[in-house]
Design an enzyme around this catalytic site. Sequence first.
Site, PDB file in Angstrom:
ATOM      1  N   LYS A 115       0.873  -1.181   0.000  1.00 37.87           N
ATOM      2  CA  LYS A 115       0.000   0.000   0.000  1.00 37.87           C
ATOM      3  C   LYS A 115       0.905   1.223   0.000  1.00 37.87           C
ATOM      4  O   LYS A 115       1.495   1.597   1.019  1.00 37.87           O
ATOM      5  CB  LYS A 115      -0.931   0.009   1.208  1.00 37.87           C
ATOM      6  CG  LYS A 115      -1.893   1.185   1.127  1.00 37.87           C
ATOM      7  CD  LYS A 115      -3.073   1.044   2.041  1.00 37.87           C
ATOM      8  CE  LYS A 115      -4.143   2.089   1.748  1.00 37.87           C
ATOM      9  NZ  LYS A 115      -3.680   3.464   1.833  1.00 37.87           N
ATOM     10  N   LYS A 315      -2.994  -2.488   7.502  1.00 39.86           N
ATOM     11  CA  LYS A 315      -2.088  -1.370   7.804  1.00 39.86           C
ATOM     12  C   LYS A 315      -1.028  -1.755   8.828  1.00 39.86           C
ATOM     13  O   LYS A 315      -1.292  -2.531   9.753  1.00 39.86           O
ATOM     14  CB  LYS A 315      -2.899  -0.192   8.349  1.00 39.86           C
ATOM     15  CG  LYS A 315      -3.902   0.362   7.363  1.00 39.86           C
ATOM     16  CD  LYS A 315      -3.318   1.556   6.671  1.00 39.86           C
ATOM     17  CE  LYS A 315      -4.310   2.638   6.499  1.00 39.86           C
ATOM     18  NZ  LYS A 315      -4.143   3.930   6.777  1.00 39.86           N
ATOM     19  N   CYS A 427      29.626  26.560  14.608  1.00 40.76           N
ATOM     20  CA  CYS A 427      30.482  27.066  15.671  1.00 40.76           C
ATOM     21  C   CYS A 427      31.767  27.548  15.008  1.00 40.76           C
ATOM     22  O   CYS A 427      32.363  26.838  14.206  1.00 40.76           O
ATOM     23  CB  CYS A 427      30.783  25.943  16.650  1.00 40.76           C
ATOM     24  SG  CYS A 427      32.194  26.283  17.680  1.00 40.76           S
TER      25      CYS A 427
HETATM   26  S1  IVH Z   1      -6.493  -0.430  -4.923  1.00 43.75           S
HETATM   27  C1  IVH Z   1     -10.848  -0.338  -5.534  1.00 43.75           C
HETATM   28  N1  IVH Z   1      -3.982  -0.896  -4.380  1.00 43.75           N
HETATM   29  O1  IVH Z   1      -4.965   3.508  -1.161  1.00 43.75           O
HETATM   30  C2  IVH Z   1      -9.555  -0.254  -4.848  1.00 43.75           C
HETATM   31  N2  IVH Z   1      -4.904   1.167  -3.672  1.00 43.75           N
HETATM   32  O2  IVH Z   1      -7.427   3.665   0.538  1.00 43.75           O
HETATM   33  C3  IVH Z   1      -8.778   0.895  -5.288  1.00 43.75           C
HETATM   34  N3  IVH Z   1      -3.286   2.634  -2.559  1.00 43.75           N
HETATM   35  O3  IVH Z   1      -6.918   5.583  -3.189  1.00 43.75           O
HETATM   36  C4  IVH Z   1      -7.455   0.996  -4.680  1.00 43.75           C
HETATM   37  N4  IVH Z   1      -1.561   1.303  -2.711  1.00 43.75           N
HETATM   38  O4  IVH Z   1      -4.405   5.778  -3.377  1.00 43.75           O
HETATM   39  C5  IVH Z   1      -4.998  -0.031  -4.262  1.00 43.75           C
HETATM   40  N5  IVH Z   1      -1.747  -1.437  -4.001  1.00 43.75           N
HETATM   41  C6  IVH Z   1      -2.764  -0.584  -3.900  1.00 43.75           C
HETATM   42  C7  IVH Z   1      -2.612   0.671  -3.276  1.00 43.75           C
HETATM   43  C8  IVH Z   1      -3.707   1.518  -3.176  1.00 43.75           C
HETATM   44  C9  IVH Z   1      -1.985   2.473  -2.292  1.00 43.75           C
HETATM   45  C10 IVH Z   1      -4.054   3.824  -2.158  1.00 43.75           C
HETATM   46  C11 IVH Z   1      -4.837   4.443  -3.281  1.00 43.75           C
HETATM   47  C12 IVH Z   1      -6.254   4.432  -2.839  1.00 43.75           C
HETATM   48  C13 IVH Z   1      -6.133   4.279  -1.349  1.00 43.75           C
HETATM   49  C14 IVH Z   1      -7.315   3.531  -0.817  1.00 43.75           C
END
Ligand code: IVH
Length: 688
Positions: A115, A315, A427
């Site tokens: 993520k 998370k 210094c």
């Molecule tokens: S999938 C329908 N994959 O997390 C699902 N999102 O809280 C769409 N994000 O807006 C998101 N890494 O900006 C997906 N590997 C990942 C991700 C990811 C970061 C972010 C993205 C999204 C937010 C969702």
Amino acid sequence: MSDLIKARYTRLKEEIAKHDQAYYLNDAPQIPDADYDQLFRELLEIEKEYPTWISNDSPSQKVSGYANAVFSPVVHGTPMLSLNNALTEEEAIAFDKRCHEGLLSQSFEYSCELKFDGLAISILYEYGRLVRAATRGDGSTGENVTDNIKTIASIPKQLLGSDIPDRIEVRGEVFMRHSDFYELNQLQRELGAKEFANPRNAAAGSLRQLDPLITASRKLSFFAYGIGELSPVTWLPISHSQLMASYQKMGIPVCDEHCIANDVSELMAFFKQIGDKRLSLPYDIDGVVYKVNNYAFQNQLGYVSRAPRFAIAHKFPPQEAFTTVLAIEVQVGRTGAITPVARLDPVLVGGVTVTNATLHNQDEISRKDIRVGDHVIVRRAGDVIPEIVSVDLQQRPQNTQPYHFPLTCPICHSHIEKLAGEAIARCSGGLFCPAQRKQAIIHFAHRRAMNIDGLGEKIVDKLVAEKIISNPADLYKLQHSLNKLVQLFYVNANDSSKQKKGQDLAEGKQIQNLLSAIDGSKSASLARFIFALGIRHVGETTAKDLAKSYRKIEALMDASLEDLLKVRDVGPVVAQSIVSFMSESHNREVIEQLLASGVNPVEVSELVLESPFQDKTVVITGTLPTMSRDEAKLLLEKHGAKVSSAVSSKTSYLLAGADAGSKLEKAIALNITVIDEAMMMSMIDQAQ
Ligand code: IVH
């Protein structure tokens, strides 16, 4: 009771809306992400209990985010959704259970990925050409950032290969790597401009620039993780992981850190594996994402309001936390750099207790107005020193005072000075300041300075720790401390045989060698001596120029600013640095002691150097990184080389740069030594 809960619910909606605005619109979050998640969860729990209260304006009913009216709007063909979060292992297990129930016990696999902590972007390609890019905005309408996205080097403007659909909307995350983030903030500091709190804000702030040239100057990265519009729909592979593989083939960046998991234990193994390496990744992630891999199964599971049922973000524990500033102190670094440090009420951040945070420099403290007693957000990113993201002004206690940077060094009480155009205060104690002493002595003895063989870092450490020496002048008194030296060299010698051996050695070997190297350094040239003093901004070349102009150290000690500016290549910054150094009485004392001990720096007119290029034939080819071929030719000739244009068996070296062609091939065939520019420079340097 329900009135109280209703009031809390209303307050939560307002709070979340306020934080959404701070985060999405102003790129300046006011609370840690984990605290935001907590507020959101509380809201969801109340809504579960009282579903009739849910109105359209509830944050649970829309995707958080804002579209800024300054950019032209883009209506997303299919909404850009959010992900639900699992904050604990139990919640991730519950997600897996829900998927199994929803898929009526059919067997399926998950695609696991990172993520990324950046901002979601949609990029539309038509017939392989990038035609439009947009931010997520509120999920249904985003901002048109096409010109800005086109400045990101890794995003293809044209897709590769022949298996490309007519129309495809690639979705993914734009983010900033740690190294690019620190570089950007360094630049912002130097420009006196606003620094970014974290890489996510830096990425968002950099992308949402009205002038694409600004975006182009910021280094942004991109990883794809999803798909929006597609035509023809039959192009779609059967699973998410296959889509990612197709993206890769088309030249779209996809992260390498992904895997397939067949059950919940494999999900947890991925979570642990990534968690272990999280801090060593070159970019921020705030968790991992599990997605049911097969698209048919994804459709079967479907969506609830703002998020899919087939995916979840698991998370990591938060990397930011609230705490209080107990004190602000300054530390003196090896080169005299004064770094302010906040002493914090100890707080756990991502599993580590944080008690200190760097405040970088004076400007940073003033800009953020950080005061003793303030409630602050601290952040840990990678293996860097924790820092303060922001101050919670609403919780500022009464009677706090703005912080005043000290005027003198806390260690040696010399003046602290800040040269024009520099963010760092230093210094001015130089050789006198104990904090700088050790480093100054090591520099003084360096091969390219006074060239005292055998006086390495370890020995200097010991000599300074045992207070045998405290400045370079003391080196020349070491012969009077022979007993102490013997003890020091054999500090662990607790049996008499070793002690005896130590004394034997003291008579003739290691210590004697050191003492004679120190003695020998007394006749070092004036240029080496000036360089050895470690005056800021005075490198070897400047030291040589100064030696040539002043010929005696006493003359340099009394040189005025105007005088110094007349020396070749000496500008105001260097001149000021020399004047400041020479005006500190401690520095003058050390120089006088050095002269009194018999150090006799005299200007030697250009020595005829033994050069590795003397009488050698060199051929130059290709594009050199920092100099033209003519410049390289002049330099080589100055060092005795003959530069010729054709490679033959008589050629001694081929100096090759980028795009070297047939000459390089010929040199390799003839077994001729090929060097690059850096190698040439180091050969020249070593001879000097
Ligand atoms: S999938 C329908 N994959 O997390 C699902 N999102 O809280 C769409 N994000 O807006 C998101 N890494 O900006 C997906 N590997 C990942 C991700 C990811 C970061 C972010 C993205 C999204 C937010 C969702």
